[in-house]
Scaffold this motif. Structure first.
Motif, PDB file in Angstrom:
ATOM      1  N   LYS A  54      38.694 -49.840 -13.985  1.00  0.00           N
ATOM      2  CA  LYS A  54      39.903 -48.999 -13.948  1.00  0.00           C
ATOM      3  C   LYS A  54      41.152 -49.810 -14.294  1.00  0.00           C
ATOM      4  O   LYS A  54      42.029 -49.352 -15.031  1.00  0.00           O
ATOM      5  N   VAL A  55      41.230 -51.033 -13.764  1.00  0.00           N
ATOM      6  CA  VAL A  55      42.400 -51.873 -14.031  1.00  0.00           C
ATOM      7  C   VAL A  55      42.433 -52.268 -15.510  1.00  0.00           C
ATOM      8  O   VAL A  55      43.485 -52.222 -16.151  1.00  0.00           O
ATOM      9  N   ARG A  56      41.265 -52.651 -16.059  1.00  0.00           N
ATOM     10  CA  ARG A  56      41.207 -53.057 -17.454  1.00  0.00           C
ATOM     11  C   ARG A  56      41.664 -51.916 -18.374  1.00  0.00           C
ATOM     12  O   ARG A  56      42.408 -52.130 -19.331  1.00  0.00           O
ATOM     13  N   GLU A  57      41.231 -50.707 -18.052  1.00  0.00           N
ATOM     14  CA  GLU A  57      41.585 -49.539 -18.862  1.00  0.00           C
ATOM     15  C   GLU A  57      43.094 -49.357 -18.949  1.00  0.00           C
ATOM     16  O   GLU A  57      43.643 -49.042 -20.000  1.00  0.00           O
ATOM     17  N   GLY A  58      43.769 -49.570 -17.817  1.00  0.00           N
ATOM     18  CA  GLY A  58      45.219 -49.395 -17.817  1.00  0.00           C
ATOM     19  C   GLY A  58      45.975 -50.622 -18.301  1.00  0.00           C
ATOM     20  O   GLY A  58      47.067 -50.511 -18.858  1.00  0.00           O
ATOM     21  N   ALA A  59      45.387 -51.829 -18.103  1.00  0.00           N
ATOM     22  CA  ALA A  59      46.139 -53.064 -18.357  1.00  0.00           C
ATOM     23  C   ALA A  59      46.140 -53.514 -19.811  1.00  0.00           C
ATOM     24  O   ALA A  59      46.986 -54.319 -20.200  1.00  0.00           O
ATOM     25  N   VAL A  60      45.199 -53.043 -20.613  1.00  0.00           N
ATOM     26  CA  VAL A  60      45.166 -53.503 -22.011  1.00  0.00           C
ATOM     27  C   VAL A  60      45.795 -52.485 -22.964  1.00  0.00           C
ATOM     28  O   VAL A  60      45.716 -52.630 -24.180  1.00  0.00           O
ATOM     29  N   GLY A  61      46.440 -51.475 -22.393  1.00  0.00           N
ATOM     30  CA  GLY A  61      47.117 -50.484 -23.235  1.00  0.00           C
ATOM     31  C   GLY A  61      48.384 -51.046 -23.840  1.00  0.00           C
ATOM     32  O   GLY A  61      48.963 -52.010 -23.346  1.00  0.00           O
ATOM     33  N   ALA A  62      48.854 -50.414 -24.903  1.00  0.00           N
ATOM     34  CA  ALA A  62      50.062 -50.869 -25.606  1.00  0.00           C
ATOM     35  C   ALA A  62      51.277 -50.858 -24.699  1.00  0.00           C
ATOM     36  O   ALA A  62      52.151 -51.717 -24.801  1.00  0.00           O
ATOM     37  N   ALA A  63      51.341 -49.889 -23.774  1.00  0.00           N
ATOM     38  CA  ALA A  63      52.507 -49.767 -22.884  1.00  0.00           C
ATOM     39  C   ALA A  63      52.676 -51.011 -22.027  1.00  0.00           C
ATOM     40  O   ALA A  63      53.790 -51.388 -21.665  1.00  0.00           O
ATOM     41  N   VAL A  64      51.553 -51.678 -21.691  1.00  0.00           N
ATOM     42  CA  VAL A  64      51.626 -52.882 -20.855  1.00  0.00           C
ATOM     43  C   VAL A  64      51.892 -54.111 -21.707  1.00  0.00           C
ATOM     44  O   VAL A  64      52.808 -54.885 -21.454  1.00  0.00           O
ATOM     45  N   LEU A  65      51.097 -54.287 -22.762  1.00  0.00           N
ATOM     46  CA  LEU A  65      51.196 -55.500 -23.567  1.00  0.00           C
ATOM     47  C   LEU A  65      52.547 -55.622 -24.270  1.00  0.00           C
ATOM     48  O   LEU A  65      53.004 -56.714 -24.575  1.00  0.00           O
ATOM     49  N   LYS A  66      53.211 -54.493 -24.517  1.00  0.00           N
ATOM     50  CA  LYS A  66      54.493 -54.535 -25.227  1.00  0.00           C
ATOM     51  C   LYS A  66      55.687 -54.245 -24.316  1.00  0.00           C
ATOM     52  O   LYS A  66      56.803 -54.088 -24.778  1.00  0.00           O
ATOM     53  N   MET A  73      53.893 -55.062 -14.776  1.00  0.00           N
ATOM     54  CA  MET A  73      53.143 -53.835 -15.058  1.00  0.00           C
ATOM     55  C   MET A  73      51.686 -53.972 -14.620  1.00  0.00           C
ATOM     56  O   MET A  73      51.094 -53.052 -14.067  1.00  0.00           O
ATOM     57  N   VAL A  74      51.102 -55.163 -14.853  1.00  0.00           N
ATOM     58  CA  VAL A  74      49.715 -55.399 -14.433  1.00  0.00           C
ATOM     59  C   VAL A  74      49.615 -55.338 -12.911  1.00  0.00           C
ATOM     60  O   VAL A  74      48.682 -54.754 -12.356  1.00  0.00           O
ATOM     61  N   VAL A  75      50.602 -55.914 -12.216  1.00  0.00           N
ATOM     62  CA  VAL A  75      50.621 -55.868 -10.745  1.00  0.00           C
ATOM     63  C   VAL A  75      50.652 -54.418 -10.266  1.00  0.00           C
ATOM     64  O   VAL A  75      49.942 -54.039  -9.340  1.00  0.00           O
ATOM     65  N   LYS A  76      51.478 -53.594 -10.932  1.00  0.00           N
ATOM     66  CA  LYS A  76      51.564 -52.174 -10.552  1.00  0.00           C
ATOM     67  C   LYS A  76      50.219 -51.463 -10.746  1.00  0.00           C
ATOM     68  O   LYS A  76      49.791 -50.670  -9.904  1.00  0.00           O
ATOM     69  N   ILE A  77      49.563 -51.764 -11.877  1.00  0.00           N
ATOM     70  CA  ILE A  77      48.261 -51.125 -12.151  1.00  0.00           C
ATOM     71  C   ILE A  77      47.231 -51.537 -11.101  1.00  0.00           C
ATOM     72  O   ILE A  77      46.466 -50.718 -10.607  1.00  0.00           O
ATOM     73  N   VAL A  78      47.227 -52.834 -10.738  1.00  0.00           N
ATOM     74  CA  VAL A  78      46.304 -53.321  -9.704  1.00  0.00           C
ATOM     75  C   VAL A  78      46.635 -52.668  -8.362  1.00  0.00           C
ATOM     76  O   VAL A  78      45.745 -52.266  -7.616  1.00  0.00           O
ATOM     77  N   ASN A  79      47.926 -52.552  -8.072  1.00  0.00           N
ATOM     78  CA  ASN A  79      48.347 -51.906  -6.826  1.00  0.00           C
ATOM     79  C   ASN A  79      47.850 -50.463  -6.761  1.00  0.00           C
ATOM     80  O   ASN A  79      47.301 -50.034  -5.740  1.00  0.00           O
ATOM     81  N   ASP A  80      48.026 -49.719  -7.856  1.00  0.00           N
ATOM     82  CA  ASP A  80      47.577 -48.323  -7.892  1.00  0.00           C
ATOM     83  C   ASP A  80      46.068 -48.218  -7.719  1.00  0.00           C
ATOM     84  O   ASP A  80      45.568 -47.320  -7.032  1.00  0.00           O
ATOM     85  N   ALA A  81      45.329 -49.158  -8.343  1.00  0.00           N
ATOM     86  CA  ALA A  81      43.869 -49.153  -8.225  1.00  0.00           C
ATOM     87  C   ALA A  81      43.432 -49.491  -6.798  1.00  0.00           C
ATOM     88  O   ALA A  81      42.466 -48.923  -6.274  1.00  0.00           O
ATOM     89  N   LEU A  82      44.164 -50.409  -6.151  1.00  0.00           N
ATOM     90  CA  LEU A  82      43.866 -50.768  -4.757  1.00  0.00           C
ATOM     91  C   LEU A  82      44.077 -49.572  -3.831  1.00  0.00           C
ATOM     92  O   LEU A  82      43.261 -49.286  -2.960  1.00  0.00           O
ATOM     93  N   VAL A  83      45.204 -48.887  -4.033  1.00  0.00           N
ATOM     94  CA  VAL A  83      45.513 -47.703  -3.212  1.00  0.00           C
ATOM     95  C   VAL A  83      44.413 -46.656  -3.367  1.00  0.00           C
ATOM     96  O   VAL A  83      43.945 -46.070  -2.381  1.00  0.00           O
ATOM     97  N   GLU A  84      43.991 -46.440  -4.616  1.00  0.00           N
ATOM     98  CA  GLU A  84      42.935 -45.456  -4.877  1.00  0.00           C
ATOM     99  C   GLU A  84      41.621 -45.872  -4.214  1.00  0.00           C
ATOM    100  O   GLU A  84      40.919 -45.052  -3.619  1.00  0.00           O
ATOM    101  N   ALA A  85      41.286 -47.176  -4.324  1.00  0.00           N
ATOM    102  CA  ALA A  85      40.038 -47.675  -3.724  1.00  0.00           C
ATOM    103  C   ALA A  85      40.049 -47.523  -2.207  1.00  0.00           C
ATOM    104  O   ALA A  85      39.014 -47.281  -1.584  1.00  0.00           O
ATOM    105  N   LEU A  86      41.230 -47.661  -1.609  1.00  0.00           N
ATOM    106  CA  LEU A  86      41.356 -47.553  -0.152  1.00  0.00           C
ATOM    107  C   LEU A  86      41.446 -46.109   0.330  1.00  0.00           C
ATOM    108  O   LEU A  86      41.449 -45.849   1.530  1.00  0.00           O
ATOM    109  N   GLY A  87      41.566 -45.152  -0.600  1.00  0.00           N
ATOM    110  CA  GLY A  87      41.556 -43.747  -0.185  1.00  0.00           C
ATOM    111  C   GLY A  87      42.716 -42.906  -0.646  1.00  0.00           C
ATOM    112  O   GLY A  87      42.833 -41.745  -0.251  1.00  0.00           O
ATOM    113  N   GLY A  88      43.619 -43.459  -1.454  1.00  0.00           N
ATOM    114  CA  GLY A  88      44.757 -42.662  -1.920  1.00  0.00           C
ATOM    115  C   GLY A  88      45.941 -42.753  -0.983  1.00  0.00           C
ATOM    116  O   GLY A  88      45.830 -43.197   0.161  1.00  0.00           O
TER     117      GLY A  88
END
Length: 463
Positions: A54-66, A73-88
């Motif tokens: 899930k993190v890779r899918e969001g982190a390699v997009g153009a919006a992040v790399l540019k 932005m990567v920290v935010k994506i990891v944070n969102d994935a952590l929240v989701e993994a813990l239950g939302g």
């Protein structure tokens, strides 16, 4: 509990933030380290694979790399994935949408803290939701288990089902529901027997109780210290009983934290409550977004404010603020402040809620925060006379020796306390002299020793 994981992730993200631009290779390398950190923290392999995908899918997009700040932005994506993994986002409340008396079934292995958690839950329901709670022990296996729950009920200020020797767990459950119905209780907490390992007899017994009582909540109590075993336990109980929620105990321990991160994905049931201490009031709602924030070093300011609001006496705080404004703050007031702080829990626990605390963790450990220093200071103040507390200038060498002997401390510790108090008093006097406008003009430096402000004409300082 999440310290090791937090340290590893902080190192990964610090390296990403230092780079002005990110390539796909940078993200891949960072995610490899995140994967290793999660596995080292005892997170289930299947959960790690899903998380990284899930993190890779969001982190390699153009919006992040540019983006202007790709590391953030990567920290935010990891944070969102952590929240989701813990239950939302947001705590999942207990299900109270059922006709009274509402049965709650507590299940788990022996030693997971199930009986203590039942007492904590009863206190929470009584104090926060004003519910009439009946505690009933269905544990006929462990010696004195029923007596232990009766004592916990007394401490929590709730009722417990009278003990009748020789009854089976099913008979006790039926009697508990009948008693609760006749005596108009809102909630019945059924504390089932645990076993040293998952076995067919345990599951059959608990399943029979569940079928007979139709609980609104089947809460699985798991010990966070058991790591992957906790995940295996949750999987087995969920398959046999259909768990509706999880209570994680010993969240204040030094476990690796992987069990908490794996629970939701493995069982589909949310973590509803967490236990972090032996005291009966040490039971809290589980907020995934706050836990994710603490793992990533962003702290939990909302949780800190809530804890302060629950423990700090508002009237006492206002009275203290008035005394500070008048410059009449004394050692009795200081002792009152120490008492209020210790009510909030350990200093390391409070500091763990502050953003970026991992960066200064080494210095904090050197400061020896968790050696009961606040209680020792309170003991020193308690060994003083009322006159000494109100006029600390009276305390000279002979008095210091008496105070040290009376509090079981040393003269050096008494001196250290008096110096801290003197520094605090000096700062308050400067604040009163400066006023709001002066403080805004000169800043916090004006409160430091020496005044911190520029000399006035003639070489004089404002203090």
């Amino acid at each position: 509990m999440f310290d090791a994981l937090s340290d590893r992730l902080s190192g990964v993200f610090d390296r990403l933030r230092r780079r002005g631009a990110l390539s796909e290779a940078d993200v891949t390398e960072a995610l490899r380290e995140v994967r290793l950190a999660l596995l080292d923290a005892d997170v289930a392999l299947e959960v790690v694979k899903d998380f990284i995908a899930k993190v890779r899918e969001g982190a390699v997009g153009a919006a992040v790399l540019k983006s202007v700040s790709p590391g953030q932005m990567v920290v935010k994506i990891v944070n969102d994935a952590l929240v989701e993994a813990l239950g939302g986002e947001g705590a999942v409340p207990l299900n109270l949408n059922a006709p009274a008396p509402i049965p709650f079934l507590m299940v788990g292995l022996q030693g997971s803290g199930k009986t203590t958690t039942s007492g904590k839950l009863a206190l929470r329901l009584r104090e926060k939701l004003r519910k009439r709670v009946l505690l009933a022990s269905l544990d006929t296996q462990r010696p004195a288990a029923q007596l232990q729950l009766a004592q916990l009920a007394e401490r929590a200020g709730v009722s417990s089902l009278p003990i009748i020797a020789g009854q089976t767990p099913l008979e006790i459950a039926a009697r508990a529901i009948d008693t609760a119905r006749r005596e108009v209780f809102d909630i019945v907490i059924l504390d089932t027997a645990g076993r040293l390992s998952i076995d067919a007899a345990l599951m059959d017994e608990v399943r029979a109780v569940r079928d007979a009582t139709q609980p609104a909540e089947t809460l699985l109590v798991v010990d966070a210290m058991t790591g992957q075993d906790a995940v295996n336990t949750a999987r087995a109980f969920n398959a046999a009983l259909g768990v509706t929620g999880i209570v994680m105990t010993r969240m204040d321990g030094d476990a690796r934290g992987g069990a908490a991160l794996s629970m939701r994905a493995i069982t589909g049931a949310p973590i509803k409550l967490t236990g972090s201490g032996e005291k009966l009031d040490a039971l809290e709602d589980f907020h995934p977004e706050r836990v994710a924030g603490r793992i990533l070093g962003m702290g939990d300011i909302v949780g800190l404010v809530e804890r302060a609001a629950e423990t700090i006496d508002k009237a006492e705080a206002e009275k203290l603020a008035a005394k500070m404004a008048k410059g009449t703050f004394d050692l009795e007031d200081y002792a009152g402040q120490l008492k209020q702080i210790t009510k909030m829990g350990s200093l390391s626990g409070i500091l763990g809620m502050l953003p970026g605390i991992n960066k200064v963790k080494a210095q904090l450990q050197e400061a020896n925060l968790d050696t009961k220093i606040l209680k020792r200071q309170a003991a020193i103040i308690s060994s003083m006379t009322v006159k000494e507390r109100r006029t600390p200038d009276l305390i000279k060498a002979s008095r210091k020796k008496r105070i040290a002997a009376g509090s079981g401390t040393s003269v050096q510790e008494v001196n250290k306390l008096l110096k801290q108090f003197d520094d605090m008093s000096t700062m308050m006097k400067r604040m009163n002299k400066l006023g709001q406008k002066g403080l805004m003009r000169h800043g916090m430096q004006a409160l430091m020793p020496g005044g911190g402000s520029r000399p006035m004409p003639g070489g004089r300082r404002p203090f």
